[in-house]
Every structure is written in C-alpha cells, then in structure tokens.
Design an enzyme around this catalytic site. Structure first.
Site, PDB file in Angstrom:
ATOM      1  N   ASP A 184       0.416 -11.226  -8.968  1.00 23.75           N
ATOM      2  CA  ASP A 184       0.471 -10.325  -7.937  1.00 23.75           C
ATOM      3  C   ASP A 184      -0.527 -11.518  -7.691  1.00 23.75           C
ATOM      4  O   ASP A 184      -1.506 -12.063  -8.084  1.00 23.75           O
ATOM      5  CB  ASP A 184       0.515  -9.004  -7.876  1.00 23.75           C
ATOM      6  CG  ASP A 184       0.050  -7.891  -6.782  1.00 23.75           C
ATOM      7  OD1 ASP A 184      -0.043  -8.551  -5.411  1.00 23.75           O
ATOM      8  OD2 ASP A 184       1.378  -7.409  -6.845  1.00 23.75           O
ATOM      9  N   HIS A 261       2.816 -10.629  -2.360  1.00 23.01           N
ATOM     10  CA  HIS A 261       2.551 -10.438  -3.029  1.00 23.01           C
ATOM     11  C   HIS A 261       1.924 -11.749  -3.904  1.00 23.01           C
ATOM     12  O   HIS A 261       2.135 -11.891  -5.130  1.00 23.01           O
ATOM     13  CB  HIS A 261       2.832  -9.423  -3.932  1.00 23.01           C
ATOM     14  CG  HIS A 261       2.822  -8.292  -3.705  1.00 23.01           C
ATOM     15  ND1 HIS A 261       1.486  -7.485  -3.623  1.00 23.01           N
ATOM     16  CD2 HIS A 261       3.224  -7.185  -2.539  1.00 23.01           C
ATOM     17  CE1 HIS A 261       1.486  -6.134  -3.203  1.00 23.01           C
ATOM     18  NE2 HIS A 261       2.779  -6.359  -2.378  1.00 23.01           N
ATOM     19  N   GLU A 317       6.872  -5.597  -0.136  1.00 27.92           N
ATOM     20  CA  GLU A 317       5.934  -5.395   1.302  1.00 27.92           C
ATOM     21  C   GLU A 317       5.608  -6.821   1.940  1.00 27.92           C
ATOM     22  O   GLU A 317       4.570  -7.246   1.867  1.00 27.92           O
ATOM     23  CB  GLU A 317       4.784  -4.757   0.740  1.00 27.92           C
ATOM     24  CG  GLU A 317       4.947  -3.367   0.791  1.00 27.92           C
ATOM     25  CD  GLU A 317       3.371  -2.829  -0.177  1.00 27.92           C
ATOM     26  OE1 GLU A 317       3.083  -2.024  -0.169  1.00 27.92           O
ATOM     27  OE2 GLU A 317       2.494  -3.561  -0.937  1.00 27.92           O
TER      28      GLU A 317
HETATM   29  C1  ACM Z   1       5.171  -0.870  -4.565  1.00 30.12           C
HETATM   30  O1  ACM Z   1       4.544  -0.013  -4.407  1.00 30.12           O
HETATM   31  N1  ACM Z   1       4.696  -1.967  -3.667  1.00 30.12           N
HETATM   32  C2  ACM Z   1       6.416  -1.203  -5.085  1.00 30.12           C
END
Ligand code: ACM
Length: 678
Positions: A184, A261, A317
C-alpha cells in the site's frame, strides 16, 4: 502452540462446572455442531498413551501440536488419546471431526489432518482444571470453508514473530486463513528479487506513525537512512511464516494491490504510472505494457512463495484520475473497445486473472472488481457492504463476506471515551456476532458464500499491543460466525465463552480487550426518553432537510423518544449534510418549559462535526419567534469520537420551539438524535 500451554494452565484457575454438557458448551469456541454428554469423564495423566494413525505429514503436525501442549503421554499407558484419519459419518466438510470420549479413551476421527487438528483444539478447550474431559460425543464441522483474519502490515509493519503469534491464536479458534495486506502507499512489505527498489526504498518512510506521515510530507526513504521507518519480510521470512501457518492448517493469502493504493511502487518505479512523476500517482498506468510486465513478475515471485490457491490482487478504491488524459490508457481503451475507465480497470484485472489462472491459481479482489465487468473466475471480497458479495453470488462467483459494518475491527469496540482512538464507529462484540453472511440469500446464492473474514486496517494502530487489543475478542465472533450453525448461535452464551477465552488469551500474553469490563452502550440509548416534546410534530425547513440515508425513522425522529447510541450508523441519529438543522416543534398548546437540548457528536475522519452555532427560539403562534438562547462553539479538528449537548435552561412558556444548528467552516455532517424539552 506453546502459548496455549499457558492457556490451559490458566484454565486450572477457573471454577469447575459439574454439569458435563454445560462444561463442554461453556468452553468450546466456536460452538460445535453437536454435543452428546454421557456420564463419566476421561482424565489425562501420566498413564495416557498417544496413538496417531494418519499420513506422515499430518502425524508430524499433530505430534508437534501435542508436544507443545501441557499434555504428557506415556508409551504404555492404560488410557489412550487416539487420533485417526478415517471416514466420519454425517460430516461433509474435510475439516470436520468426531470425538468420542469415554473414561478409557478419547478417540478423534477426521477425514483430514486439519479435522484432527480441530479435534485437538476442541479437546484442549474442554479440559477442566483437573485435566478431565467430560464423557460424550462431539460431532463437528465448519459452516464455511474460508474463515479469515486480514492484517494490514503496510500502514504499520509487524514482524514475523508477531504474525506467528496471531496464527497460534486464530488457528486455536479454528480459523484457517490469514490474509496479509502486503502493499500500500504506506510501505511495500515483501522482498521481490526482480525489483529491489521496492524494499530498498518503498518499504521505508519519513515518519514512524502513519498519521504523521500521511498528513505530513508523505516521503519515502532509503533503507538504512536515519529517517527510514518501516520494514519488510524477506523471502526467507515469508517461507518461515507460510510453513508456520501450514503447520496449523492456516493458509496465508498474500495481497498485492493494483491498480491503486500503489504510491510507493510508483515512486520507486515512476515509469509505471501514467505521468512518470514520483510522488504524484496512486494508480498504475493501465495502458502501458510495462505495468503488466511488472505485475506479472511480482506475482510470479509471490506465487512461488505462497502456495495458496487464492492470490488477492486488491482492486479497491482506484481514483483512475490520470487515465482519462493518458495517451497510453486512451489508446488501450480504443484498441480494446472499452467505453470507460471502469472497463479499463476491469481489463487490467481480467488480464492479471488470466495470468494467475495460467499458473493454476485464482484471484480474490475487493468488491470494486465488479465495476466494469467481473473477471470470469474471480472471488469477490465484499467490504463496502454486503451488496458486492450478493452480486457476485448472483452471478455464480464465490464471495468472501467482510462488510465494514460488522467485520472492520479498526472501529470502537466499547464506549469511545473508554477506548483508544479508533477509525470506525462503535462496533462491539455483539454487533460483530449478529452478522450472518447468508442473511436474505436464497439457498442457490448462499452456496457461493465462501466464507467470512475480520479485517484489521492499521492506520491508527501503530503497536502490536493495540493490534491485539482490536482483534481480540472480536475475531472470536468471526470465528464462530464462520464455523457454527446460525440456528444455535446465541450471543449471551457466546459472550460467556468469549469472556473465558479472553482470560486465556490474556494469560497467554495477548493484549485482548477485557470483555468482562465492557462499559457497553450509551446510557441514553438504553431506554426511551420521556419529555414534553415526545411524539409532537416536527416541521423541517425546506432549506435543511435530513439526509435520506440517515433519516433515523423520518419526520418523527427528533421527538420519538429514541436516543442514539455510540455511532451515527445505528439508525437512531438523524444526519444533516448541507443546511444544518432547522426545525420547529409544535407542543400543541402553550406549555411552561425549563430546558431544551439536543446532543451532537463529532468524529472528524468520516466528516461528522459539532455545530458551530445553535439557536433556540420560542413562539406562541408559530410565526413570531423570540430567541432564548444562542450557543457558539469553536469547531476544531480532533481525534476520536466525542458527544456534546447544546441546550438552554431557564423559564419560558411557549407552544412552538425552533431549534437551529449551523455547521462550522468544515461543513460536513451534523448528527443529532432527539430534541429534549422539559
Ligand atoms: C478497503 O477497505 N479499502 C478494502
């Protein structure tokens, strides 16, 4: 497993229970499918022989488990603990088992080593303070094949010994997956030989605490530099963790995030983003062949290290901000006939799926992988609610349920003022336990629910102690949801077993939340409030409607007597997003009043704020109002969750009461539960 030696020793201190059936039920977690109690008991002692009849690998593992337990065995004793692989009538799952306990022998039979491992956990949990196990039969199998915990090791890094410690605990409660969120923005955590900058640079950052770094400079650092904070697992570390887990029948699911991410990767290897600018991009360029080469090379090493059938490829996201203006992304969309960026993300995921499938593996992705078209063989991890999982199940895909409202363990587990600061709203053990992953599903859909998982994101959880505090005991609820039949699950009985399990965990060196001292729900929420305005009509100004999602029951919510709990998500708090609160209550006749008040809450992370100004006015005709109070409040960003009452007290007489609350400079949400008039 050594830690459970301490567990069992701690058990000796727990008062004994005379009723055999309840003893079994009071100690086994997760609750077994069927327990039949009989008279008598088996007592472990120096005269107990161990017989294991299984393949060599299972025998090695089970011998190791028992060696690390407090049980001792002799070669020629008169009593036996017999563990054998064989057919078990009435059990469908390969992880199921049957245990027969007589005064002379405990015989556990299972179809697999995993089944015998779980039988051993049940036996260890059933031993009382005298070393006895009540006689009877236990027939048991899991409800779901996948019972997981996810740990984010990117936002803060936790070393391999800590990971092993958690494997000990979750496997004791018959959980079989540990999903590691390895990559991440906050740090890349796995050595990849082909891309050394991932661990020489992208695994290190300028600040140890995520929140200081994220809300600060967000710089990465060279490994070994004085300002380098972070870490990573070497490939040897990974092999060690994977083996340790396998010896406890836990599969490690690695997660490699894509396409988003990924700030850390795109700063270490900027040529993989659309603009090639370090520190600017979160998403891989989906048009550039180099992206696919990188991801496939990384996944090749990942698949060599992790034998798991399932490889998690993230997918959540993605902002996709640079894709619309990126020539390579646009070219790719044109060539592939993709009409929007969601379809471009789907193209990337499907291409990666094809690659992963070509190595005999399967992908799991967060539920955004449904957007733009689901990859043909993908398993969906449903997190934004349950809808993603249901949509996956409806289209014949497996789903792992991990909805935020029940399974995100970074939320408050008790009254916020008693707890360390948390990211998510109040989610006590009881709320987690109330989740049923197949609720509302037809049988046809329910069979695609592969399992359930508790997720721990660690943005605000920097220490090992705090990680354990947030995981335990709520993961025990997930363990029982994943294993036990919902028809026999019962929170009161579960919580008694959970209190005991917490005692054992704490005795074993885990920093579990002390459930026996739970503060519980907000006291206002415990019973209906009775006051002068209860049941009276509320009129909302057209410029300040309540939000339909947080309507708390609609027009009557602010005078229904129902007070909210510790979270605005409990359907008892009414939410206002744009115009603030502006309501008039009609008491139906002119009444003497001595106070008017309403409570608000503040939790800045989800944009929930205190009001900056509250005005209370009264009227007898509903037209001409006289202001009786104006309360100003300086709204400032803070951490955590707080509550505050905004009100007036004095002497007045009126039929109509006008209550307005205005937002501060932050705008965002206002939440209130009741306007109480005395
Ligand atoms: C997440 O909580 N973005 C999978």
């Amino acid at each position: 497993m050594k830690r459970f030696l301490i567990y069992i020793t701690a058990l000796l201190a727990v008062a004994s229970c005379r009723n055999t059936e309840s003893l079994v039920h009071n100690s086994i977690l997760p609750l077994p499918s069927k327990v039949t109690a009989e008279k008598g008991k088996f007592t472990f002692g120096k005269d107990t022989r161990l017989e294991i009849s299984a393949d060599a690998e299972s025998k090695r593992i089970l011998s190791g488990v028992l060696e690390a337990s407090p049980l001792t065995f002799s070669n020629s004793g008169s009593k036996s603990l017999i563990l054998k692989i064989g057919d078990v009538q009435g059990i469908a799952s390969p992880e199921g088992y049957r245990i027969e306990i007589t005064p002379h022998a405990i015989t556990a039979t299972a179809k697999s080593g995993a089944g015998l491992f779980y039988a051993v956990q049940t036996i260890l949990q059933s031993i009382d303070e005298r070393g006895s196990v009540p006689a009877g039969t236990i027939v048991d199998e899991p409800r779901f094949a996948y019972r997981g915990l996810m740990l984010d090791v990117s936002r803060h890094f936790f070393g391999k010994e800590f990971i092993k410690k958690q494997i000990d605990a979750i496997s004791h409660f018959k959980m079989n997956r540990l999903h590691l969120h390895l990559t991440d923005a906050a740090g890349w955590r796995i050595e990849i030989k082909k891309y050394p900058r991932l661990t020489q640079f992208a695994a290190w950052r300028s600040k140890p605490l995520w929140k200081d770094w994220w809300f600060g400079d967000r710089l990465y650092a060279e490994e070994g530099a004085p300002n380098a904070h972070g870490g990573y697992y070497t490939q040897d570390d990974i092999r060690e963790i994977v083996k340790y887990a396998a010896d406890r029948y836990v599969t490690i699911i690695p997660e490699i995030e894509m396409p988003a991410h990924s700030e850390e990767v795109l700063t270490a290897y900027p040529e993989l983003s659309c603009t090639h600018e370090p520190y600017k991009q979160a998403d891989f360029c989906a048009g550039n062949e180099k992206t696919y080469e990188f991801l496939e090379n990384v996944l090749t090493e990942v698949m060599e290290l992790f034998p798991s059938e399932y490889i998690h490829i993230g997918g959540d996201e993605a902002g996709k901000a640079s894709w619309p203006s990126c020539p390579l992304c646009q070219k790719r969309m044109k060539e592939e006939g993709l009409s929007n960026v969601n379809e471009l993300q789907s193209y990337l995921i499907q291409r990666i799926e094809k690659f992963v499938n070509s190595k005999g593996r399967q992908i799991i992705g967060w539920d955004e992988i449904l957007d733009g078209g689901l990859a043909p063989n993908a398993t969906v991890m449903s997190w934004r609610g349950t809808e993603g999982g249901l949509a996956a199940a409806n289209s014949g895909h497996k789903a792992i349920m991990t909805p935020g409202g029940y399974c995100y363990l970074d939320s408050y587990q008790d009254a916020p003022h008693t707890q360390p600061m948390a990211f998510g709203p109040y989610m006590p053990l009881q709320k987690v336990y109330s989740y049923n992953p197949t609720e509302g599903l037809e049988e046809q859909q329910a069979k695609f629910i592969y399992g359930v998982q508790g997720n721990l994101w660690v943005e605000y959880i920097p220490t090992e102690e705090l990680v354990e505090y947030m995981i335990y005991p709520r993961i025990l609820a997930i363990a029982e949801i994943g294993w036990s039949n919902p028809a026999v699950r019962n929170y009161d009985a579960f919580s008694k077993r959970a209190v005991k399990a917490v005692d054992k965990l704490r005795a074993g060196g885990y920093n579990a939340f002390d459930l026996s001292r739970e503060y519980g729900q907000r006291k206002e929420a415990a019973r209906p409030a009775n006051h002068l305005a209860k049941g009276k009509k509320v009129t909302y100004a057209a410029s300040a409607p309540f939000n339909s999602k947080y309507n708390a029951g609609g027009d009557a919510a602010l005078t229904d007597g129902i007070r909210g709990g510790w979270t605005y998500t409990d359907s008892k708090w009414q939410g206002f997003i744009k115009g603030g609160v502006d309501v008039v209550i009609d008491l139906e006749e002119s009444r003497k009043i001595s106070s008017v008040s309403a409570d608000f809450m503040q939790m800045c992370i989800p944009d929930v704020w205190m009001p900056a100004e509250v005005t209370i006015s009264v009227s007898d005709d509903g037209t001409a109002f006289t202001e009786i109070a104006k309360i100003r409040h300086e709204v400032t960003r803070d951490e955590g969750l707080s509550f505050k009452s905004f009100g007036w007290s004095g002497k007045a007489k009126a039929r109509y009461i006008k209550y307005t609350a205005k937002c501060g400079p932050q705008k965002g949400w206002l939440f209130t539960d009741e306007i109480v008039v005395e």
